[in-house]
Enzyme design. Structure first.
Site, PDB file in Angstrom:
ATOM      1  N   LEU A  66      16.429  43.928   4.188  1.00  0.00           N
ATOM      2  CA  LEU A  66      16.222  44.740   2.916  1.00  0.00           C
ATOM      3  C   LEU A  66      17.894  45.349   2.662  1.00  0.00           C
ATOM      4  CD1 LEU A  66      12.707  45.410   3.640  1.00  0.00           C
ATOM      5  CD2 LEU A  66      13.444  44.319   1.610  1.00  0.00           C
ATOM      6  N   PRO A  67      18.037  45.964   1.634  1.00  0.00           N
ATOM      7  CA  PRO A  67      19.136  46.321   1.270  1.00  0.00           C
ATOM      8  C   PRO A  67      19.311  47.638   1.958  1.00  0.00           C
ATOM      9  CG  PRO A  67      17.985  45.913  -0.632  1.00  0.00           C
ATOM     10  CD  PRO A  67      17.136  45.546   0.308  1.00  0.00           C
ATOM     11  N   THR A  97      20.530  46.352   7.947  1.00  0.00           N
ATOM     12  CA  THR A  97      21.441  47.447   8.390  1.00  0.00           C
ATOM     13  C   THR A  97      21.117  48.657   7.845  1.00  0.00           C
ATOM     14  OG1 THR A  97      23.537  45.741   8.535  1.00  0.00           O
ATOM     15  CG2 THR A  97      23.839  48.256   8.504  1.00  0.00           C
ATOM     16  N   LYS A 172      25.673  47.779  15.729  1.00  0.00           N
ATOM     17  CA  LYS A 172      26.255  47.309  14.539  1.00  0.00           C
ATOM     18  C   LYS A 172      27.135  48.166  13.856  1.00  0.00           C
ATOM     19  CE  LYS A 172      26.210  45.126  10.162  1.00  0.00           C
ATOM     20  NZ  LYS A 172      26.831  44.073  10.212  1.00  0.00           N
ATOM     21  N   LYS A 247      29.176  51.179   2.976  1.00  0.00           N
ATOM     22  CA  LYS A 247      27.636  51.643   3.288  1.00  0.00           C
ATOM     23  C   LYS A 247      27.735  51.696   4.962  1.00  0.00           C
ATOM     24  CE  LYS A 247      23.385  49.365   4.361  1.00  0.00           C
ATOM     25  NZ  LYS A 247      22.550  48.350   4.126  1.00  0.00           N
TER      26      LYS A 247
HETATM   27  P1  NAD Z   1      20.644  41.345  -1.295  1.00  0.00           P
HETATM   28  O1  NAD Z   1      20.584  42.575  -1.924  1.00  0.00           O
HETATM   29  O2  NAD Z   1      21.378  40.000  -1.225  1.00  0.00           O
HETATM   30  O3  NAD Z   1      19.304  41.105  -0.537  1.00  0.00           O
HETATM   31  C1  NAD Z   1      18.423  41.852  -0.350  1.00  0.00           C
HETATM   32  C2  NAD Z   1      16.918  41.384  -0.917  1.00  0.00           C
HETATM   33  O4  NAD Z   1      15.873  42.460  -0.762  1.00  0.00           O
HETATM   34  C3  NAD Z   1      17.004  41.082  -2.410  1.00  0.00           C
HETATM   35  O5  NAD Z   1      16.650  39.833  -2.979  1.00  0.00           O
HETATM   36  C4  NAD Z   1      15.773  41.871  -2.902  1.00  0.00           C
HETATM   37  O6  NAD Z   1      15.132  41.619  -4.403  1.00  0.00           O
HETATM   38  C5  NAD Z   1      14.960  42.384  -1.970  1.00  0.00           C
HETATM   39  N1  NAD Z   1      14.213  43.528  -1.779  1.00  0.00           N
HETATM   40  C6  NAD Z   1      14.509  44.672  -2.420  1.00  0.00           C
HETATM   41  N2  NAD Z   1      13.590  45.712  -2.202  1.00  0.00           N
HETATM   42  C7  NAD Z   1      12.529  45.090  -2.005  1.00  0.00           C
HETATM   43  C8  NAD Z   1      11.094  45.237  -1.400  1.00  0.00           C
HETATM   44  N3  NAD Z   1      10.365  46.409  -1.504  1.00  0.00           N
HETATM   45  N4  NAD Z   1      10.152  44.268  -1.200  1.00  0.00           N
HETATM   46  C9  NAD Z   1      10.634  42.981  -1.075  1.00  0.00           C
HETATM   47  N5  NAD Z   1      11.989  42.574  -1.421  1.00  0.00           N
HETATM   48  C10 NAD Z   1      12.739  43.518  -1.655  1.00  0.00           C
HETATM   49  O7  NAD Z   1      21.331  41.710   0.319  1.00  0.00           O
HETATM   50  P2  NAD Z   1      21.885  41.058   1.556  1.00  0.00           P
HETATM   51  O8  NAD Z   1      23.388  40.830   1.391  1.00  0.00           O
HETATM   52  O9  NAD Z   1      21.001  39.916   1.636  1.00  0.00           O
HETATM   53  O10 NAD Z   1      22.058  42.155   2.571  1.00  0.00           O
HETATM   54  C11 NAD Z   1      20.728  42.490   3.308  1.00  0.00           C
HETATM   55  C12 NAD Z   1      20.821  43.274   4.440  1.00  0.00           C
HETATM   56  O11 NAD Z   1      21.690  42.696   5.500  1.00  0.00           O
HETATM   57  C13 NAD Z   1      21.753  44.666   4.150  1.00  0.00           C
HETATM   58  O12 NAD Z   1      20.896  45.632   4.959  1.00  0.00           O
HETATM   59  C14 NAD Z   1      22.924  44.350   4.600  1.00  0.00           C
HETATM   60  O13 NAD Z   1      23.635  45.592   4.771  1.00  0.00           O
HETATM   61  C15 NAD Z   1      22.895  43.372   5.679  1.00  0.00           C
HETATM   62  N6  NAD Z   1      24.079  42.481   6.031  1.00  0.00           N
HETATM   63  C16 NAD Z   1      24.585  41.768   4.832  1.00  0.00           C
HETATM   64  C17 NAD Z   1      25.690  41.247   5.129  1.00  0.00           C
HETATM   65  C18 NAD Z   1      26.310  40.194   3.942  1.00  0.00           C
HETATM   66  O14 NAD Z   1      27.173  39.700   4.299  1.00  0.00           O
HETATM   67  N7  NAD Z   1      25.702  40.250   2.832  1.00  0.00           N
HETATM   68  C19 NAD Z   1      26.303  41.013   6.548  1.00  0.00           C
HETATM   69  C20 NAD Z   1      25.553  41.636   7.514  1.00  0.00           C
HETATM   70  C21 NAD Z   1      24.432  42.404   7.248  1.00  0.00           C
END
Ligand code: NAD
Length: 299
Positions: A66-67, A97, A172, A247
């Site tokens: 999740l975000p 994260t 992390k 972030k």
């Molecule tokens: P993203 O925004 O693409 O995905 C998050 C998903 O969560 C979205 O599809 C959203 O609709 C869903 N969501 C939000 N609230 C919700 C709820 N209450 N119930 C169900 N679903 C819900 O983000 P991401 O890039 O996939 O990142 C996710 C996590 O991974 C973050 O914490 C980010 O910091 C971490 N991360 C991302 C990367 C990257 O390169 N994108 C790398 C390492 C870590």
């Protein structure tokens, strides 16, 4: 019988991770607020469900991606309150994260209800999530780490136990703070060389075989045209966005306040990325973080 996983949060990262669990033989109940992400998960072999509470019924594992921390706490405790309905025998793995304090709160609330929890944030971007080559940094008991391993092995290439609940997030945050520091340092050194007449490819080759060698230089050169297949050579399309790096650097600053640690380099990196985000009349937050090179380059 195949083990069942509830997967909550099928975004850029979660979508690929859930698909890899299916490939490894898990039955995956998938939930996301976005219809398009549910559809993609169904195409990858997951069972889409219409709410988080339905997703966790009768499962062996719950994985969330999740975000941010407020959303994680809301899903598990204050909003959907999944901790009240997850089966007692299930293991919860939050791969988002978030701040160590968010993980520790969810972990403590889980324990109160007789549930098991680990934080398991990842290193590696969207491509690694799709390829199943993420690195996981796990916080939890040794017993829960062993239980989590088969699930994490299905989504990653390297799985580490950092310590107790919250320790995965600390690892992390430290890793990404160092990444920000060596990326800004690499951009700065390459610009100094270019400003003094050097070809950035020649300078990169020299530093790769010298003591300045680092991951940013080796795998993710920030100067356009030096390396193929990196965001710098594709108009800084992400990759890993400036906003996500900001972030993580904010989480590092929060952690340093709690522990009274000095992080002058991390603080400088956060200021540089903020300056970059707000420079040049357009929001650079959506660009890849290697675009920090543009902060140094001369028009
Ligand atoms: P993203 O925004 O693409 O995905 C998050 C998903 O969560 C979205 O599809 C959203 O609709 C869903 N969501 C939000 N609230 C919700 C709820 N209450 N119930 C169900 N679903 C819900 O983000 P991401 O890039 O996939 O990142 C996710 C996590 O991974 C973050 O914490 C980010 O910091 C971490 N991360 C991302 C990367 C990257 O390169 N994108 C790398 C390492 C870590």
């Amino acid at each position: 019988m195949n083990k069942t996983v509830a997967f909550i949060g099928l975004g850029n990262m979660g979508g690929g991770m859930a698909a890899n669990l299916v490939k490894a033989g898990f039955k995956v109940n998938a939930f996301d607020l976005m219809e398009t992400n549910l559809k993609a998960a169904a195409d990858a072999g997951c069972t889409p469900v219409d709410c988080a509470k339905t997703a966790v019924q009768g499962v062996d594992f719950v994985v969330s991606m999740l975000p941010n921390g407020a959303i994680v706490e809301s899903v598990y405790i204050d909003g959907d309150a999944l901790l009240d309905v997850i089966p007692k025998a299930a293991l919860i793995l939050d791969c988002s994260t978030v701040a160590p304090a968010n993980s520790r709160r969810v972990g403590a609330e889980a324990e109160k209800r007789g549930l098991s929890f680990v934080d398991a944030p990842v290193s590696g971007g969207v491509a690694a999530a799709a390829a199943g080559t993420l690195a996981f940094m796990v916080g939890g008991t040794e017993a829960n780490f062993e239980r989590a391993k088969p699930v994490l092995d299905a989504m990653g290439a390297n799985v580490f136990r950092a310590g107790d609940v919250g320790a995965g997030q600390v690892a992390k945050i430290c890793n990404n703070m160092l990444l920000a520091i060596h990326m800004t340092g690499t951009a700065e050194a390459l610009q100094l060389g270019m400003d003094n007449g050097l070809d950035p490819k020649v300078l990169s080759d020299i530093m790769l075989k010298s003591s300045g060698c680092n991951w940013s230089l080796e795998k993710y050169n920030p100067v356009p045209g030096v390396m193929d297949g990196v965001p710098a050579s594709n108009d800084y399309q992400p990759g890993f966005m400036v906003d996500l790096m900001l972030k993580d650097l904010s989480l590092a600053m929060e952690a340093s306040v709690g522990s009274k640690s000095s992080i002058p380099m991390g603080t400088a990196a956060r200021n540089l990325f903020n300056l970059h985000k707000n420079s040049g009349g357009e929001d650079k937050g959506l660009k890849d973080f290697s675009s920090i090179q543009q902060l140094y380059s001369k028009p």
